[in-house]
Enzyme design. Structure first.
Site, PDB file in Angstrom:
ATOM      1  N   THR A  57      -9.476   3.670  -8.907  1.00 36.26           N
ATOM      2  CA  THR A  57      -8.267   4.180  -8.265  1.00 36.26           C
ATOM      3  C   THR A  57      -7.006   3.824  -9.042  1.00 36.26           C
ATOM      4  OG1 THR A  57      -9.288   4.033  -6.073  1.00 36.26           O
ATOM      5  CG2 THR A  57      -6.884   4.106  -6.157  1.00 36.26           C
ATOM      6  N   GLN A  62     -10.210   9.549  -5.244  1.00 36.94           N
ATOM      7  CA  GLN A  62      -8.892   8.957  -5.447  1.00 36.94           C
ATOM      8  C   GLN A  62      -8.314   9.413  -6.784  1.00 36.94           C
ATOM      9  OE1 GLN A  62     -11.690   7.316  -4.658  1.00 36.94           O
ATOM     10  NE2 GLN A  62     -11.299   5.621  -3.237  1.00 36.94           N
ATOM     11  N   ASP A  78      -4.558   9.531  -2.179  1.00 34.07           N
ATOM     12  CA  ASP A  78      -3.819   8.451  -2.851  1.00 34.07           C
ATOM     13  C   ASP A  78      -2.778   9.002  -3.829  1.00 34.07           C
ATOM     14  OD1 ASP A  78      -5.593   6.928  -1.451  1.00 34.07           O
ATOM     15  OD2 ASP A  78      -6.637   6.118  -3.167  1.00 34.07           O
ATOM     16  N   ASP A 128      -4.557   9.083   3.008  1.00 34.53           N
ATOM     17  CA  ASP A 128      -3.876   7.867   2.540  1.00 34.53           C
ATOM     18  C   ASP A 128      -2.952   8.182   1.371  1.00 34.53           C
ATOM     19  OD1 ASP A 128      -5.513   6.581   4.380  1.00 34.53           O
ATOM     20  OD2 ASP A 128      -6.978   5.979   2.886  1.00 34.53           O
ATOM     21  N   ARG A 150      -2.762   4.338   8.900  1.00 37.42           N
ATOM     22  CA  ARG A 150      -3.745   3.312   9.251  1.00 37.42           C
ATOM     23  C   ARG A 150      -3.476   2.097   8.356  1.00 37.42           C
ATOM     24  NH1 ARG A 150      -9.621   5.233   6.784  1.00 37.42           N
ATOM     25  NH2 ARG A 150      -8.905   5.935   4.729  1.00 37.42           N
ATOM     26  N   TRP A 179      -4.040  -0.498   5.737  1.00 35.66           N
ATOM     27  CA  TRP A 179      -4.894  -0.913   4.624  1.00 35.66           C
ATOM     28  C   TRP A 179      -5.082  -2.427   4.669  1.00 35.66           C
ATOM     29  CZ3 TRP A 179      -3.309  -0.662  -1.242  1.00 35.66           C
ATOM     30  CH2 TRP A 179      -4.424  -0.993  -2.024  1.00 35.66           C
TER      31      TRP A 179
END
Length: 484
Positions: free
Chosen positions: A127, A156, A179, A200, A255, A257
């Site tokens: 990532t 990602q 991401d 995310d 959310r 992490w």
């Protein structure tokens, strides 16, 4: 290099000659020569990058490499329109780098690295090595630049990774899927930016303020995944922003992490695609005790107060006084009293200028004029549209301006070719939508712009000018997005 010479040293030269006319002529000549040299050396750092070779450099990385190490004044890189397919790295020793574009839509930095892709060292990128742009130097600024990771649905894939302190982005676009924007650390300020993704797509542990930004969800998932440190009073603050989404996409605001994730939405427009619960605990009920998720003044696309009665009980609805205490100074000021708010932004905030408007003509909300179409799938779309005598209408409150038109529809390849007309007030846009993957494959596509000249209620109408085969298309929605 595109040096910009400053005139102040020359003024000093002539002042020197004026007040020293009684001194030795040789000394005056020597002083004059030295000051002329000083004037020639005193220049603002500015270079130009152009993909056609007509600038100082052809790649952005070459220009960054030319910046002085540990600079204390801005090194401006004028980036001319073009698509720059390169991985850009601004290391820690390159401070005060500024990327200045002419148009974010036409000035694009893009690459396609992903977490599973094999890097030159034989290992997967992972990532945190997948970014198109790595910004590790402090005091970085970007204006009218697009940062894109074009890999999209392959895991990602970062468009940008930011770890340098005091980073500023104005009128920029961040394009990705999962991401998209990694706020690794430091303090960051985003103003009038566009950020999109699916899962995310704004994540990390930095303190970041988003002012009048548009956040667009392209797939189901979560907008934020903050990893705010427990000792940080603020993580992400979204102020006067607008959230939009592809039709039918369901998502949460965020959310955690990490356990003490901090995310606040202030006076933000939210579409019905945001889940009622609003937030997710990432499968760990313990996070509910520590995560700091809050909202104030969340609004519908029509400017009405959003129903937040179903939000998870461990999130917070702020009072007016609590919201008033959340400011850029308090979130980003730090010990150095940093204030990145532009004069333009401060004026707009004072005048309460709203974020760009989004008008959505949804299938279930329109009046069907005619008998040759019907609602399907519990109001999700209009189908069995078989003739040009049937149209779809609704009324909307709008501001004058230019709007980007997006059509959300499904169309079988064997039925493509009908000409559609979208009318807003006196403005008309005609288009011929191409086929999607079939009648159940709803896709979104932009088809041009439309101008709305008057403020107030406007009649929106979708109709067919011609029918190519038996059916025209399945219509899910039409979105008008105001351009800033």
């Amino acid at each position: 290099m595109g040096e910009q010479f400053l005139v102040q040293p020359m003024i000093v030269v002539f002042e020197y000659l004026r007040i020293n006319n009684e001194q030795d002529v040789k000394m005056k000549k020597l002083g004059f020569a030295m000051m002329i040299l000083s004037a020639c050396l005193y220049q603002a750092d500015a270079v130009t990058v152009s993909p056609d070779g007509k600038g100082d450099y052809k790649t952005i990385q070459e220009a960054i490499n030319a910046a002085p190490d540990f600079n204390e004044t801005p090194f401006v890189i004028n980036v001319r329109p073009g698509t720059y397919k390169e991985v850009v790295r601004i290391p820690k020793n390159k401070s005060f780098v500024t990327l200045l574009g002419e148009s974010a839509e036409k000035t694009i930095i893009t690459f396609d690295n992903t977490a599973p892709k094999i890097a030159p060292d034989g290992k997967p990128f992972g990532t945190f090595r997948s970014a198109t742009a790595f910004i590790d130097g402090s005091n970085f600024t970007a204006d009218k630049i697009t940062f894109e990771n074009s890999a999209f649905r392959t895991g990602q894939a970062l468009a940008v990774s930011i770890s340098g302190d005091r980073a500023v982005f104005r009128r920029c676009r961040f394009i990705g899927w999962q991401d998209t924007v990694f706020t690794a650390g430091g303090r960051e300020y985003f103003e009038d930016c566009y950020i999109d993704g699916a899962c995310d797509f704004i994540f990390g542990g930095a303190t970041a303020w988003f002012e009048r930004c548009r956040i667009h969800c392209k797939g189901g998932g979560y907008i934020t995944a903050a990893s705010t440190d427990q000792k940080q009073p603020f993580g992400y603050v979204f102020s006067n922003c607008m959230i939009s989404a592809e039709l039918g996409v369901r998502f949460d605001l965020g959310r955690p992490w990490m356990a003490y994730a901090s995310v606040i939405f202030l006076n933000t427009v939210m579409p019905p695609e945001v889940s009622g619960a609003g937030w997710n605990n990432w499968g760990n009920v313990e996070n509910e005790k520590t995560a700091r998720f809050a909202e104030y003044g969340s609004k519908t696309e029509k400017g009405q107060s959003l129903d937040v009665s179903k939000r998870v009980p461990w999130s917070k609805q702020l009072t007016e006084e609590e919201a008033r205490q959340i400011t850029v100074d308090k979130a980003l000021g730090g010990t150095d009293k940093w204030n990145p708010v532009s004069a333009e932004s401060a004026l707009q905030a004072k005048q309460a200028v709203p974020a760009a408007a989004s008008i959505i003509l949804r299938a279930k909300d329109v009046a069907i004029k005619g008998k040759n179409a019907r609602l399907e799938n519990e109001g999700a779309n209009i189908g069995f549209w078989t003739d040009t005598d049937t149209s779809f209408e609704c009324q909307a409150d709008v501001q004058p301006g230019t709007y980007l038109v997006k059509l959300h529809y499904a169309l079988d390849a064997g039925q493509a070719g009908s000409e559609i007309q979208i009318k807003a007030g006196d403005s008309v846009l005609k288009l011929v939508p191409p086929a999607t993957g079939g009648w159940q494959d709803v896709r979104s596509a932009s088809f041009g712009e439309i101008e709305i000249k008057k403020e107030g209620k406007v009649s929106l109408c979708v109709s067919a000018i011609s029918k190519k085969k038996d059916f025209i298309l399945n219509l899910a929605a039409v979105t008008l997005i105001q351009k800033k």
